[in-house]
Design a protein around this motif. Structure first.
Motif, PDB file in Angstrom:
ATOM      1  N   LEU A  33       0.801  -1.214   0.000  1.00 50.18           N
ATOM      2  CA  LEU A  33       0.000   0.000   0.000  1.00 50.18           C
ATOM      3  C   LEU A  33       0.835   1.265   0.000  1.00 50.18           C
ATOM      4  O   LEU A  33       1.887   1.327   0.635  1.00 50.18           O
ATOM      5  N   GLY A  34       0.326   2.274  -0.697  1.00 49.72           N
ATOM      6  CA  GLY A  34       0.793   3.641  -0.554  1.00 49.72           C
ATOM      7  C   GLY A  34      -0.373   4.499  -0.119  1.00 49.72           C
ATOM      8  O   GLY A  34      -1.482   4.005   0.112  1.00 49.72           O
ATOM      9  N   LEU A  35      -0.152   5.794  -0.009  1.00 46.98           N
ATOM     10  CA  LEU A  35      -1.195   6.716   0.422  1.00 46.98           C
ATOM     11  C   LEU A  35      -1.348   7.853  -0.574  1.00 46.98           C
ATOM     12  O   LEU A  35      -0.368   8.324  -1.169  1.00 46.98           O
ATOM     13  N   ALA A  36      -2.583   8.317  -0.718  1.00 43.23           N
ATOM     14  CA  ALA A  36      -2.876   9.508  -1.510  1.00 43.23           C
ATOM     15  C   ALA A  36      -4.041  10.225  -0.843  1.00 43.23           C
ATOM     16  O   ALA A  36      -4.606   9.746   0.140  1.00 43.23           O
ATOM     17  N   LEU A  37      -4.405  11.372  -1.395  1.00 43.23           N
ATOM     18  CA  LEU A  37      -5.509  12.164  -0.855  1.00 43.23           C
ATOM     19  C   LEU A  37      -6.694  12.097  -1.810  1.00 43.23           C
ATOM     20  O   LEU A  37      -6.548  12.299  -3.025  1.00 43.23           O
ATOM     21  N   ARG A  38      -7.855  11.798  -1.251  1.00 39.70           N
ATOM     22  CA  ARG A  38      -9.075  11.741  -2.034  1.00 39.70           C
ATOM     23  C   ARG A  38      -9.618  13.148  -2.294  1.00 39.70           C
ATOM     24  O   ARG A  38      -9.469  14.035  -1.468  1.00 39.70           O
ATOM     25  N   ARG A  39     -10.289  13.295  -3.407  1.00 39.88           N
ATOM     26  CA  ARG A  39     -11.139  14.466  -3.622  1.00 39.88           C
ATOM     27  C   ARG A  39     -12.549  14.042  -3.216  1.00 39.88           C
ATOM     28  O   ARG A  39     -13.434  13.840  -4.039  1.00 39.88           O
ATOM     29  N   ASN A  40     -12.735  13.869  -1.932  1.00 38.44           N
ATOM     30  CA  ASN A  40     -13.954  13.262  -1.404  1.00 38.44           C
ATOM     31  C   ASN A  40     -14.210  13.845  -0.022  1.00 38.44           C
ATOM     32  O   ASN A  40     -13.346  13.747   0.858  1.00 38.44           O
ATOM     33  N   PRO A  41     -15.374  14.437   0.228  1.00 40.22           N
ATOM     34  CA  PRO A  41     -15.627  15.055   1.531  1.00 40.22           C
ATOM     35  C   PRO A  41     -15.845  14.065   2.653  1.00 40.22           C
ATOM     36  O   PRO A  41     -15.904  14.463   3.821  1.00 40.22           O
ATOM     37  N   LYS A  42     -15.941  12.764   2.341  1.00 40.07           N
ATOM     38  CA  LYS A  42     -16.252  11.783   3.374  1.00 40.07           C
ATOM     39  C   LYS A  42     -15.014  11.143   3.986  1.00 40.07           C
ATOM     40  O   LYS A  42     -15.073  10.613   5.092  1.00 40.07           O
TER      41      LYS A  42
END
Length: 835
Positions: A33-42
């Motif tokens: 796994l890696g990490l990213a940022l969602r364009r998602n308010p939830k």
């Protein structure tokens, strides 16, 4: 940015440093796994899998291998019997290919995935919500709603198991419609908290079902307070810094429409080439409406040619190639990519486009380095106008093969800002392959049979334990089918009826005959055990390491059970075992074959019978399989039967070629689980039904079915060494069938003036059945035959049938039925005989 991920830095570092998000758990978690940022308010963060084949281009063998191995673990958990009835359900969009791969590893279970694309004319069989997703509604649209109605385990597959809410919603919805006893939840990573784990445990208790969880790795996500707000702030800052798309990764480029190519051609338009895959007609493009093992067998057969066509269209100097799937269409492109990987020297990678909006940051410590944005081109139901391809731009690909389904092959795809045009800005060669979108048709019609029922099992049907055998038959126990033996014989020989349209009155053995059976069993149990061991070892070595045993009911059924027991005793294998009907002159039950193909790989199926006589059933099965394959397009079934004894030299797979007494031939239903011979009659068996049979529950007091099995199984240990030597010697021999028995039958038919080989029944087993079911004329016994014929002599005496000793006979005995049948004479037991 050729290596879009890694570069020696964990691809979650960027998010971890700025938000304080961390992964805790198994050592291999960061490798997955890696990490990213969602364009998602939830939800602020996105766990980005390196092995899913969605956001990160990866070797297709790695992607497929992870899912397949998870499927193998599920099969080990369930055991062979329960795995044979399992159904796999994958989640759209990210886990559609993963779930399909799990189904393959499980043992070719039928597969269905949820979808976010409504399909006109297909009824909704269920649905649920995925609360954290940007597109929350999942639909279940199986072509056959019966796919979810069985009582076998339901295997639910997702890429990550974060809180368990989606799984709970799924099970809650489906359990209310199709309750079952067991669920297995499968994911690449299990990131639930202790509270989430306990919640699932309590839920399972509430619905009275078992819920197991299998994952490649497990851990938890550490989320600091205020992470959602901080994440939204970061997304806003970086998105505004480079516009709607990261610089150079989503900017407007000149696009080119791709005209449709004529059949069979590769057609270029600028830098874009359309490849005709020659996708098999009628084969589903994935699991949106269900995908059976028979479908998989067709796909497997077609993959090499499809990959070759893609390879032919690639530039000769391509060193790095991406096969890019399309949203829910993951499995077909993955399998094509995996096949392509085997035939080209270029490095092949696989990923798919997605609906999920994610921030892209070109940093080695961030999992999503680049983002291509293009308009939706499949008439999306959610109204969203954008779709995305991540880590493609800057990936150093010499060619990209975009694979879409025909529903998505629209003018929007070929617009100046469509996907091919976006790809063409970042790679010198773009190929487009279109897979026909599968359009379901109603199953319940004469041309397309309805969902077939699950196998019948004891104790409701047969006296065998439920795991010993599943009967692919329909229960006709309440129908009167028996007719007096002489009436049946006259009708059969006159051509007025087929033998399978009625049943003989079940022979009730005398006390003397029962004593003979038990005595014969004591004497021959070890001999039978050795033959069972030899034929089973031959099957496992030469036919399949994990065969699916399919007995020809009913004489083959006790042998199939014994072979299954040997495989467990000697190898720890829990083999699936079924019994099916085959009728001389009518062939094998085609619906049973359809069921088998839908639940197993036909190449693993091994047909089992007790013994060969003149080889009529061997010939019947070969012809029936050829006709079935031609009619259904389902291939892979091997018609060669595996038998305990092959005195007629009709097959290559056998335990012995000696013609000796197999005690299960001495009796009828009372040594075959109390099941009758099979029935095929038009007013009882429709085109969508299994053949029929009766369960004689009233004969339970005389039943020796399990006693026979236990007596033989008890001798396995003492013959194990002998079996090893005998099997090794046998497999080194030339076992080509000589059909010696057939020639002998033809000779006997002429010498005795019968002129119909169907009325000559060679071998101890067939002769016994003549005496129990038919009206025999005489018995030919090999001179010097001993105890193997004691029961035959006794039956012949009881029925007033002469026994004639013959010097030259390849069998121990032969039963003859005279064609000129005359009613009126009776034997010692009051039954009619020939005169």
């Amino acid at each position: 940015m050729k290596n879009a991920v890694n570069d020696g830095v964990w691809s979650g570092t960027w998010v971890a440093e700025r938000l304080g998000v961390g992964l805790e758990g198994d050592d291999g978690l960061q490798a997955l796994l890696g990490l990213a940022l969602r364009r998602n308010p939830k939800r602020a963060h996105l766990l980005v899998s390196h092995v899913l084949g969605k956001h990160v281009p990866q070797s297709p063998s790695v992607v497929y291998g992870h899912g397949f191995r998870l499927g193998r673990r599920v099969r080990e958990l369930l055991g062979e019997t329960e795995a044979a009835s399992a159904v796999v359900l994958g989640y759209a969009e990210t886990a559609t290919g993963l779930g399909h791969s799990v189904a393959d590893g499980l043992g070719l279970a039928p597969y269905l995935h949820s979808t976010r694309r409504p399909v006109a004319g297909v009824a909704r069989a269920g649905g649920f919500e995925e609360s954290h997703s940007h597109a929350t509604s999942h639909l279940l649209l199986p072509e056959d709603a019966g796919l979810l109605a069985g009582d076998g385990a339901l295997v639910l597959v997702d890429d990550e198991f974060s809180t368990g809410n989606t799984v709970l919603n799924t099970i809650r919805d489906l359990h209310g419609r199709y309750p079952r006893r067991r669920y297995v939840v499968v994911a690449l990573v299990d990131m639930r908290s202790a509270e989430d784990t306990e919640r699932l445990r309590r839920f399972a208790g509430e619905i009275g079902a078992r819920v197991d969880v299998i994952a490649t790795a497990s851990g938890t996500v550490r989320l600091p307070e205020g992470v959602l707000e901080k994440g939204q702030e970061l997304v806003a800052r970086y998105a505004s810094a480079d516009g709607a798309s990261p610089a150079g990764c989503g900017s407007d480029v000149a696009g080119r429409a791709v005209p449709r190519a004529p059949e069979g051609a590769h057609q270029r338009s600028g830098d874009i080439t359309r490849v005709d895959l020659h996708w098999p007609p009628g084969l589903p493009d994935g699991g949106r409406h269900g995908f059976t093992p028979a479908h998989r067998a067709r796909l497997e057969a077609a993959l090499p040619a499809m990959a070759a066509r893609v390879a032919e269209a690639l530039p000769a100097d391509a060193r790095r190639v991406l096969v890019l799937g399309f949203e829910e269409l993951m499995y077909a492109p993955l399998r094509i990519a995996r096949e392509l990987e085997q035939v080209v020297t270029a490095e092949v990678r696989f990923s798919t486009t997605t609906r999920s909006p994610v921030l892209a940051v070109d940093d080695p410590g961030y999992a999503i380095r680049s983002r291509l944005v293009f308009p939706a081109h499949d008439d999306p139901a959610d109204g969203s106008g954008e779709r995305y391809a991540y880590n493609v731009a800057g990936g150093g690909f010499d060619a990209v093969v975009a694979v879409v389904d025909s529903v998505a092959d629209t003018p929007a795809l070929h617009a100046p800002d469509g996907l091919p045009a976006r790809l063409a800005a970042h790679t010198p060669h773009v190929l487009l392959a279109v897979v026909p979108s599968y359009t379901p048709e109603p199953l319940a019609s004469p041309e397309r049979p309805a969902m077939l029922p699950e196998p019948l099992r004891g104790p409701a049907f047969s006296s065998y334990a439920p795991e010993e055998v599943g009967w692919l038959l329909q229960d006709l126990s309440d129908v009167t089918l028996e007719a007096p033996t002489e009436e049946r014989e006259e009708a059969i020989q006159s051509g007025g009826a087929h033998y399978a349209e009625s049943l003989p009155v079940e022979y009730q053995p005398s006390e003397q005959y029962q004593e003979l059976f038990h005595s014969a069993l004591d004497v021959s149990a070890a001999r039978i055990a050795q033959a069972v061991g030899v034929v089973t070892e031959t099957v496992i070595t030469e036919r399949s390491p994990r065969p699916v045993l399919v007995s020809l009911a009913r004489a083959g059924t006790p042998v199939g059970v014994l072979m299954r027991r040997w495989a467990r005793f000697r190898h720890g294998l829990d083999l699936p075992h079924y019994a099916v009907s085959i009728v001389r002159g009518r062939g094998i039950d085609a619906n049973a074959l359809r069921w088998l193909a839908a639940h197993h790989d036909p190449r693993d199926v091994v047909f089992v019978d007790g013994w060969t006589g003149k080889g009529a059933i061997t010939r019947e099965l070969t012809q029936a399989i050829e006709e079935f394959e031609a009619a259904e397009g389902i291939t892979g079934f091997d018609p060669e039967i595996a038998v305990l004894a092959d005195p007629g030299s009709c097959v290559r797979t056998y335990g012995t070629r000696e013609d000796f007494l197999i005690p299960s031939a001495c009796l009828n239903s009372t040594v075959s689980g109390l099941i009758s011979r099979t029935v095929l009659r038009a007013d009882l068996v429709g085109p969508n039904d299994f053949h029929g049979a009766k369960f004689y529950r009233e004969l339970a007091g005389a039943d020796v079915s399990v006693a026979f099995l236990d007596a033989v199984s008890a001798r396995f240990a003492e013959v194990a060494d002998t079996v090893d030597a005998a099997a090794k010697e046998l497999m080194a021999e030339d076992r080509t069938p000589t059909w010696e028995g057939w020639r002998a039958v033809e000779r006997i038919s002429e010498e005795y003036g019968i002129h119909d080989v169907n009325l000559v029944k060679p071998g101890v087993g067939e002769t016994t059945r003549v005496l129990l079911r038919r009206v025999p004329w005489k018995i030919l016994a090999k001179a010097g035959a001993g105890a193997d014929l004691d029961h035959v002599r006794l039956l012949a005496e009881q029925r007033g049938v002469p026994v004639e000793e013959v010097g030259e006979l390849p069998y121990t005995c032969v039963g003859l039925i005279h064609p000129q049948y005359t009613r009126g004479a009776t034997g010692a037991d009051g039954r009619a005989v020939n005169v």
